[in-house]
Design an enzyme around this catalytic site. Structure first.
Site, PDB file in Angstrom:
ATOM      1  N   GLY A 140     -10.434   0.167  12.173  1.00 30.18           N
ATOM      2  CA  GLY A 140      -9.462   1.175  12.206  1.00 30.18           C
ATOM      3  C   GLY A 140      -9.657   1.869  13.380  1.00 30.18           C
ATOM      4  O   GLY A 140      -8.951   2.233  14.378  1.00 30.18           O
ATOM      5  N   GLY A 157     -13.803   1.247   6.599  1.00 29.58           N
ATOM      6  CA  GLY A 157     -15.106   1.761   6.700  1.00 29.58           C
ATOM      7  C   GLY A 157     -15.986   0.964   7.495  1.00 29.58           C
ATOM      8  O   GLY A 157     -17.001   1.615   7.697  1.00 29.58           O
ATOM      9  N   TYR A 205       0.778  -1.008  -0.007  1.00 28.33           N
ATOM     10  CA  TYR A 205      -0.002   0.005   0.044  1.00 28.33           C
ATOM     11  C   TYR A 205       0.836   1.238   0.090  1.00 28.33           C
ATOM     12  O   TYR A 205       0.509   2.203  -0.848  1.00 28.33           O
ATOM     13  CB  TYR A 205      -0.889  -0.070   1.164  1.00 28.33           C
ATOM     14  CG  TYR A 205      -1.669   1.254   1.456  1.00 28.33           C
ATOM     15  CD1 TYR A 205      -2.902   1.425   0.560  1.00 28.33           C
ATOM     16  CD2 TYR A 205      -1.290   2.165   2.285  1.00 28.33           C
ATOM     17  CE1 TYR A 205      -3.597   2.444   0.742  1.00 28.33           C
ATOM     18  CE2 TYR A 205      -2.115   3.403   2.292  1.00 28.33           C
ATOM     19  CZ  TYR A 205      -3.362   3.631   1.388  1.00 28.33           C
ATOM     20  OH  TYR A 205      -4.099   4.825   1.783  1.00 28.33           O
ATOM     21  N   GLU A 206       1.925   1.215   0.716  1.00 25.82           N
ATOM     22  CA  GLU A 206       2.956   2.230   0.823  1.00 25.82           C
ATOM     23  C   GLU A 206       3.901   2.425  -0.365  1.00 25.82           C
ATOM     24  O   GLU A 206       4.767   3.186  -0.421  1.00 25.82           O
ATOM     25  CB  GLU A 206       3.637   2.471   2.088  1.00 25.82           C
ATOM     26  CG  GLU A 206       2.647   2.577   3.332  1.00 25.82           C
ATOM     27  CD  GLU A 206       3.044   2.846   4.627  1.00 25.82           C
ATOM     28  OE1 GLU A 206       4.366   2.712   4.789  1.00 25.82           O
ATOM     29  OE2 GLU A 206       2.325   3.347   5.505  1.00 25.82           O
ATOM     30  N   GLY A 227     -15.388  -0.061  10.509  1.00 25.96           N
ATOM     31  CA  GLY A 227     -14.883   0.018  12.067  1.00 25.96           C
ATOM     32  C   GLY A 227     -13.733  -0.417  12.605  1.00 25.96           C
ATOM     33  O   GLY A 227     -13.241  -0.101  13.548  1.00 25.96           O
ATOM     34  N   GLU A 276       3.752   2.372  15.300  1.00 31.66           N
ATOM     35  CA  GLU A 276       4.338   2.130  14.032  1.00 31.66           C
ATOM     36  C   GLU A 276       3.570   1.789  12.966  1.00 31.66           C
ATOM     37  O   GLU A 276       3.748   2.367  11.807  1.00 31.66           O
ATOM     38  CB  GLU A 276       5.218   1.068  14.464  1.00 31.66           C
ATOM     39  CG  GLU A 276       6.137   0.640  13.591  1.00 31.66           C
ATOM     40  CD  GLU A 276       6.984   1.901  13.041  1.00 31.66           C
ATOM     41  OE1 GLU A 276       7.825   1.720  11.945  1.00 31.66           O
ATOM     42  OE2 GLU A 276       7.303   2.956  13.963  1.00 31.66           O
ATOM     43  N   VAL A 300      -5.501  -1.924   8.003  1.00 32.21           N
ATOM     44  CA  VAL A 300      -6.680  -2.740   7.780  1.00 32.21           C
ATOM     45  C   VAL A 300      -6.912  -3.129   6.400  1.00 32.21           C
ATOM     46  O   VAL A 300      -6.618  -2.407   5.672  1.00 32.21           O
ATOM     47  CB  VAL A 300      -8.222  -1.898   8.441  1.00 32.21           C
ATOM     48  CG1 VAL A 300      -9.487  -2.703   8.205  1.00 32.21           C
ATOM     49  CG2 VAL A 300      -7.993  -1.403   9.880  1.00 32.21           C
ATOM     50  N   TYR A 314      -7.801  10.143  10.300  1.00 31.61           N
ATOM     51  CA  TYR A 314      -7.210  10.377  11.278  1.00 31.61           C
ATOM     52  C   TYR A 314      -7.792  11.959  11.875  1.00 31.61           C
ATOM     53  O   TYR A 314      -8.097  12.083  13.122  1.00 31.61           O
ATOM     54  CB  TYR A 314      -5.705  10.764  11.473  1.00 31.61           C
ATOM     55  CG  TYR A 314      -5.045   9.406  10.910  1.00 31.61           C
ATOM     56  CD1 TYR A 314      -5.555   8.221  11.493  1.00 31.61           C
ATOM     57  CD2 TYR A 314      -3.806   9.414  10.103  1.00 31.61           C
ATOM     58  CE1 TYR A 314      -4.685   7.055  11.216  1.00 31.61           C
ATOM     59  CE2 TYR A 314      -3.198   8.199   9.914  1.00 31.61           C
ATOM     60  CZ  TYR A 314      -3.742   7.088  10.464  1.00 31.61           C
ATOM     61  OH  TYR A 314      -2.879   5.794  10.241  1.00 31.61           O
ATOM     62  N   ASN A 330      -0.713  10.306   1.640  1.00 34.95           N
ATOM     63  CA  ASN A 330      -1.844   9.069   1.864  1.00 34.95           C
ATOM     64  C   ASN A 330      -3.293   9.921   2.771  1.00 34.95           C
ATOM     65  O   ASN A 330      -3.558   9.994   3.634  1.00 34.95           O
ATOM     66  CB  ASN A 330      -1.311   8.381   3.269  1.00 34.95           C
ATOM     67  CG  ASN A 330      -2.179   7.062   3.437  1.00 34.95           C
ATOM     68  OD1 ASN A 330      -3.284   7.165   2.950  1.00 34.95           O
ATOM     69  ND2 ASN A 330      -1.548   6.020   4.104  1.00 34.95           N
TER      70      ASN A 330
END
Length: 162
Positions: free
Chosen positions: A105, A101, A27-28, A103, A91, A95, A139, A132
């Protein structure tokens, strides 16, 4: 999808933790960056001698035999010299995409925040890649604030040969 259950990871969860760390690396945009092994996680999370140097909570979803780990929050202790109190550095929070979406996370962060309060910790902190946008929006939706006055620096690999 069922409501996620959050619990501390066990040694039996290590393969799932490593699987999700690999998924996070993809993903990153760093699919080949993960060097960690299951043994590395066992030593850090569940050492045979001494205290753990890292901790992990997992989110489980599904029903019956289909119940499985769908998210992780891997963290370690920090210490603030200004407050004289410990905190948590998150760190990795990850998910599985198909469970976002629903719940897990938020439930993982809620559990870590509750643990911070219970232990008398003052901070729960983490870093997020600037590109991101979905994570940043998430967040900020739960009230987290960026600490833009700080820059992160790192010595890595041969850079440690000072």
């Amino acid at each position: 999808m069922s409501h996620p259950d959050i619990r501390p990871a066990t040694a039996a969860d290590i393969p799932d933790v490593l699987r999700l760390v690999h998924d996070l690396a993809v993903y990153e945009k760093e699919p080949d960056a993960v060097e960690a092994t299951e043994e590395d996680f066992a030593v850090a999370l569940f050492p045979t001698k001494g205290e753990p140097t890292a901790f992990c909570h997992v989110a489980e979803a599904g029903e019956g035999k289909d119940r499985h780990v769908v998210g992780i929050a891997l963290w370690f202790l920090t210490f603030s010299t200004w407050t004289g109190k410990n905190g948590m550095h998150l760190e990795d929070l990850f998910v599985e995409p198909r469970h976002r979406g629903s719940g897990p996370g938020k439930a993982l962060l809620t559990e870590l925040a509750a643990e911070c309060r219970e232990r008398g910790f003052r901070r729960l902190e983490w870093a997020v890649l600037r590109w991101n946008a979905p994570s940043i929006a998430f967040y900020e939706s739960i009230g987290a604030t960026p600490q833009t006055e700080w820059e992160t620096y790192r010595l890595d690999g041969s850079g440690l040969d000072l």
